[in-house]
Design an enzyme around this catalytic site. Structure first.
Site, short mmCIF file in Angstrom:
data_model
loop_
_atom_site.label_atom_id
_atom_site.label_comp_id
_atom_site.label_asym_id
_atom_site.label_seq_id
_atom_site.Cartn_x
_atom_site.Cartn_y
_atom_site.Cartn_z
N PRO A 109 61.95 51.00 15.46
CG PRO A 109 59.86 49.99 15.25
CD PRO A 109 60.70 50.76 16.21
CD GLU A 110 66.94 53.63 12.86
OE1 GLU A 110 67.50 54.13 11.87
OE2 GLU A 110 67.55 53.26 13.87
CE LYS A 140 62.95 57.43 12.13
NZ LYS A 140 63.60 57.92 13.36
CG HIS A 191 53.58 44.06 26.51
ND1 HIS A 191 54.41 42.96 26.53
CD2 HIS A 191 53.75 44.65 27.71
CE1 HIS A 191 55.07 42.93 27.68
NE2 HIS A 191 54.68 43.95 28.41
NE ARG A 219 60.89 51.67 26.35
CZ ARG A 219 62.11 52.08 26.07
NH1 ARG A 219 62.89 51.35 25.31
NH2 ARG A 219 62.55 53.22 26.52
NE ARG A 275 67.12 59.73 21.77
CZ ARG A 275 66.67 60.00 23.00
NH1 ARG A 275 67.45 59.80 24.05
NH2 ARG A 275 65.48 60.47 23.18
#
Length: 275
Positions: A2-3, A59, A93, A112, A265
């Site tokens: 998510p940006e 963010k 999760h 994660r 990246r």
DNA sequence: CAATCGTCCTGCGGGC
DNA sequence: TGCCCGCAGGACGATT
């Protein structure tokens, strides 16, 4: 993942859902996301607190609570808020659930486990390095060309991709929108910031804002697994021109889109359109 | 000081 | 079919 546009979407959803509501109690199923705080303190502090306002800082999501407390949440890659109808319908999760007075349940899930949740006095929260060093918000009113020129001058040795990803310079851009902004601007991601002429600086300045605002309108990009609070996907992924499109044809010149690695990246760009 | 690299973690997809 | 490996990335800490 998510940006800025995705976090902004979640923030707006959460404002509609729980702003003004009260946390009756909190259940911690897995404390993996709790930072700088013991589980029992986390639960004790949040119990009975009212959510006064919800805002976005870079963010991160900030929940301003009463009695001088605040909760800061960074979703990192897979963090997600959602509102299960019943507690039996939690995804596997889910690590934290908030029982709200009016709204029912609010759940925080994170596949994660990179996500980070702080609860502190607001005054202490503001001292967190991430917030202290946070760069200008490119969708906000402090984002001005004069300031941007100063930032460009200060960071001339960095390459464009690294510059855009640095949260202490301009905040909110991540790997997806960095590639998209540079494509829109016709700029090679490997170029040094200091090599930009005035026309290119203006173009980059405008396109940062333009791409991010457009992505907010489309409720973000679902690449991998972003979902809004109601579980819907974003709408911007079909508008991506280069990100995750290695070996596809450029939409402008039909040349093959390249994937390179910068600072570990992926960067995607068109070697013909971006120079 | 700045630049670069490894790390956290899980799911998924490619290759054999 | 099934297994193994590598890759995805935000931010931070360690290293150069």
């Amino acid at each position: 993942m998510p940006e800025l546009p995705e976090v902004e979407t979640v923030k707006n959803d959460l404002k509609n859902l729980v702003e003004g509501d009260q946390i009756l109690f909190v259940k911690v199923l897995n404390p993996c996301n709790l930072k700088d705080i013991a589980e029992k303190d986390f639960k004790n502090i949040l119990k009975g607190k009212k959510i006064k306002t919800i805002s976005r800082l870079g963010k991160s999501l900030k929940f301003s609570l009463n009695s001088g407390y605040a909760m800061l949440v960074h979703l990192k890659m897979t963090g997600r808020f959602y509102a299960p109808q019943v507690i039996d319908s939690l995804d596997s999760h889910t690590h934290i659930i908030f029982k709200m007075k009016k709204t029912g349940w609010l759940a925080f899930s994170d596949i994660r486990k990179f996500g980070v949740v702080y609860v502190k006095r607001d005054i202490d929260l503001k001292r967190l390095p991430y917030l202290q060093n946070l760069g200008v918000d490119p969708t906000g009113s402090f984002y001005k060309l004069d300031l941007f020129k100063k930032l460009v001058n200060k960071h001339g040795r960095k390459n464009l991709k690294v510059f855009l990803l640095d949260q202490s310079i301009v905040s909110g851009i991540g790997n997806i929108y960095a590639s998209e902004i540079l494509f829109k601007s016709g700029l090679n991601p490997l170029r040094a910031v200091g090599s930009l002429n005035l026309r290119e600086i203006k173009l980059l300045f405008e396109n940062i804002r333009l791409i991010l605002r457009k992505a907010i309108k489309y409720r973000g990009t679902t690449s991998d697994n972003f979902k809004d609070v109601s579980g819907a996907q974003g709408g911007f992924q079909s508008l991506l021109k280069v990100y995750a499109r290695a070996d596809e044809s450029c939409s402008v010149c039909a040349k093959k889109i390249e994937r390179i690695v910068q600072n570990g990246r992926s960067t995607f760009y068109c070697t013909l359109c971006q120079s």
